[in-house]
Design a protein around this motif. Structure first.
Motif, PDB file in Angstrom:
ATOM      1  N   UNK A 104       0.851  -1.183   0.000  1.00  0.00           N
ATOM      2  CA  UNK A 104       0.000   0.000   0.000  1.00  0.00           C
ATOM      3  C   UNK A 104       0.891   1.238   0.000  1.00  0.00           C
ATOM      4  N   UNK A 105       0.686   2.098  -0.984  1.00  0.00           N
ATOM      5  CA  UNK A 105       1.387   3.370  -1.043  1.00  0.00           C
ATOM      6  C   UNK A 105       0.383   4.488  -0.789  1.00  0.00           C
ATOM      7  N   UNK A 106       0.727   5.398   0.094  1.00  0.00           N
ATOM      8  CA  UNK A 106      -0.127   6.551   0.397  1.00  0.00           C
ATOM      9  C   UNK A 106       0.622   7.821   0.037  1.00  0.00           C
ATOM     10  N   UNK A 107      -0.011   8.673  -0.765  1.00  0.00           N
ATOM     11  CA  UNK A 107       0.581   9.966  -1.090  1.00  0.00           C
ATOM     12  C   UNK A 107      -0.277  11.067  -0.472  1.00  0.00           C
ATOM     13  N   UNK A 108       0.383  12.091   0.018  1.00  0.00           N
ATOM     14  CA  UNK A 108      -0.294  13.216   0.658  1.00  0.00           C
ATOM     15  C   UNK A 108       0.118  14.503  -0.046  1.00  0.00           C
ATOM     16  N   UNK A 109      -0.872  15.223  -0.536  1.00  0.00           N
ATOM     17  CA  UNK A 109      -0.654  16.536  -1.141  1.00  0.00           C
ATOM     18  C   UNK A 109      -1.509  17.564  -0.409  1.00  0.00           C
ATOM     19  N   UNK A 110      -1.382  18.820  -0.817  1.00  0.00           N
ATOM     20  CA  UNK A 110      -2.220  19.851  -0.239  1.00  0.00           C
ATOM     21  C   UNK A 110      -3.676  19.632  -0.602  1.00  0.00           C
ATOM     22  N   UNK A 111      -4.611  20.169   0.199  1.00  0.00           N
ATOM     23  CA  UNK A 111      -6.037  20.006  -0.085  1.00  0.00           C
ATOM     24  C   UNK A 111      -6.421  20.692  -1.388  1.00  0.00           C
ATOM     25  N   UNK A 112      -7.491  20.199  -2.024  1.00  0.00           N
ATOM     26  CA  UNK A 112      -7.935  20.750  -3.307  1.00  0.00           C
ATOM     27  C   UNK A 112      -9.454  20.787  -3.356  1.00  0.00           C
ATOM     28  N   UNK A 113      -9.988  21.694  -4.143  1.00  0.00           N
ATOM     29  CA  UNK A 113     -11.423  21.764  -4.398  1.00  0.00           C
ATOM     30  C   UNK A 113     -11.647  21.899  -5.900  1.00  0.00           C
ATOM     31  N   UNK A 114     -12.806  21.479  -6.344  1.00  0.00           N
ATOM     32  CA  UNK A 114     -13.150  21.565  -7.762  1.00  0.00           C
ATOM     33  C   UNK A 114     -13.280  23.030  -8.182  1.00  0.00           C
ATOM     34  N   UNK A 115     -12.610  23.451  -9.256  1.00  0.00           N
ATOM     35  CA  UNK A 115     -12.825  24.818  -9.762  1.00  0.00           C
ATOM     36  C   UNK A 115     -14.312  25.039 -10.048  1.00  0.00           C
ATOM     37  N   UNK A 116     -14.850  26.165  -9.583  1.00  0.00           N
ATOM     38  CA  UNK A 116     -16.298  26.387  -9.661  1.00  0.00           C
ATOM     39  C   UNK A 116     -16.760  26.971 -10.984  1.00  0.00           C
ATOM     40  N   UNK A 117     -15.851  27.507 -11.793  1.00  0.00           N
ATOM     41  CA  UNK A 117     -16.242  28.067 -13.085  1.00  0.00           C
ATOM     42  C   UNK A 117     -16.753  26.964 -14.001  1.00  0.00           C
ATOM     43  N   UNK A 118     -17.687  27.276 -14.906  1.00  0.00           N
ATOM     44  CA  UNK A 118     -18.211  26.262 -15.821  1.00  0.00           C
ATOM     45  C   UNK A 118     -17.098  25.592 -16.622  1.00  0.00           C
ATOM     46  N   UNK A 119     -17.127  24.270 -16.654  1.00  0.00           N
ATOM     47  CA  UNK A 119     -16.081  23.507 -17.318  1.00  0.00           C
ATOM     48  C   UNK A 119     -16.421  23.280 -18.786  1.00  0.00           C
ATOM     49  N   UNK A 120     -15.370  23.184 -19.579  1.00  0.00           N
ATOM     50  CA  UNK A 120     -15.513  22.959 -21.023  1.00  0.00           C
ATOM     51  C   UNK A 120     -14.990  21.565 -21.355  1.00  0.00           C
ATOM     52  N   UNK A 121     -15.845  20.741 -21.975  1.00  0.00           N
ATOM     53  CA  UNK A 121     -15.496  19.354 -22.264  1.00  0.00           C
ATOM     54  C   UNK A 121     -15.439  19.111 -23.766  1.00  0.00           C
ATOM     55  N   UNK A 122     -14.471  18.330 -24.177  1.00  0.00           N
ATOM     56  CA  UNK A 122     -14.334  17.946 -25.582  1.00  0.00           C
ATOM     57  C   UNK A 122     -14.582  16.444 -25.704  1.00  0.00           C
TER      58      UNK A 122
END
Length: 265
Positions: A104-122
């Motif tokens: 088991x490998x555990x990686x820890x990074x800084x906290x993140x949240x989903x960008x709230x601006x409307x997303x563009x998908x291709x």
């Protein structure tokens, strides 16, 4: 606008100890394993049991071995230590080189949240292999994701034959017709956030269903949104088709998600 965590890796541990160069050769050279990604706040996680069930089920399928839930929790707690309460955590599982248990490998990074601006998908003609497992080695996702970014989009939307929509490259996707949320009925990873939202929507007056959604069906929807471990966000564009932000929809989704309890690791 990309969905990314804080790029700084704070810690990497293998089986409860700081990772050595020798141990890191495995994930560097062998693209066979699986993982789950979670947001930790004050040492707690939404849907912890779902994360543990995902890891156990994938370990059984890939390595014909059981994965002890307490062992996973111990490794996450150890990697966070006493000094990190909020973080982006990933738990990876790799096969054993010997008769010992899986690693088991555990990686820890800084906290993140989903960008709230409307997303563009291709939309791209690709579906993940073995899509029900959150496996490593996602070359196709990265390849098409980079192509989408070059064309001015935020993320690739994975589709199958006939334009059947499956999922975002790193998200699940939902469609709203004014009354009902439709989750695509197609081979895809069942994200933890999706699993937490879906059974709670009806109680909030927002019925949902599973049904096939094709690119040709997109004009029939009023709003679109995506979910992953970082949260929920509206979609403002798929290819050349634009969507208004469903303000009431997004408010309801956020309220429902906020009712999900935080589980102590």
């Amino acid at each position: 606008m990309r969905i990314v965590s804080n790029p700084a890796i704070l810690r990497i541990e293998f089986d409860g100890r700081p990772a050595s160069a020798e141990q890191l050769r495995l994930p560097a050279l062998v693209n066979y394993g699986h993982f789950t990604a979670m947001q930790v706040r004050s040492g707690k996680v939404r849907g912890l049991e779902l994360h543990l069930q995902r890891l156990d089920a994938s370990t059984r399928e890939l390595f014909d071995a059981e994965l002890d839930h307490d062992r996973v929790r111990d490794h996450i707690r150890h990697a966070l230590g006493d000094d990190i309460g909020d973080a982006s955590v990933r738990v990876y599982v790799f096969g054993p080189d010997t008769a010992d248990a899986v690693s088991i490998m555990v990686t820890v990074r800084g906290p993140a949240t989903m960008p709230s601006a409307p997303h563009r998908l291709k939309a791209v003609p690709y579906q993940r292999p073995v899509p029900h497992i959150k496996h490593i080695g996602g070359f196709g996702q990265i390849y098409y994701g980079r192509l989408a970014e070059r064309d001015g989009f935020d993320q690739a939307l994975l589709t199958g034959p006939g334009g059947v929509i499956a999922e975002g490259a790193i998200t699940n996707i939902g469609f709203f017709d004014g009354t009902t949320v439709t989750w695509p009925e197609a081979p895809a990873l069942q994200g933890i956030t999706l699993q937490l939202l879906e059974p709670r929507l009806d109680g909030a007056g927002l019925p949902s269903r599973r049904s096939t959604v094709c690119l040709a069906d997109l004009p029939s929807f009023e709003a679109v949104f995506i979910t992953n471990s970082q949260g929920i966000a509206p979609v403002g564009r798929i290819d050349d088709l634009t969507f208004p932000v469903g303000v009431d929809l997004m408010k309801t989704l956020a309220q429902v998600y906020e009712t999900v309890p935080w589980d102590t690791i």
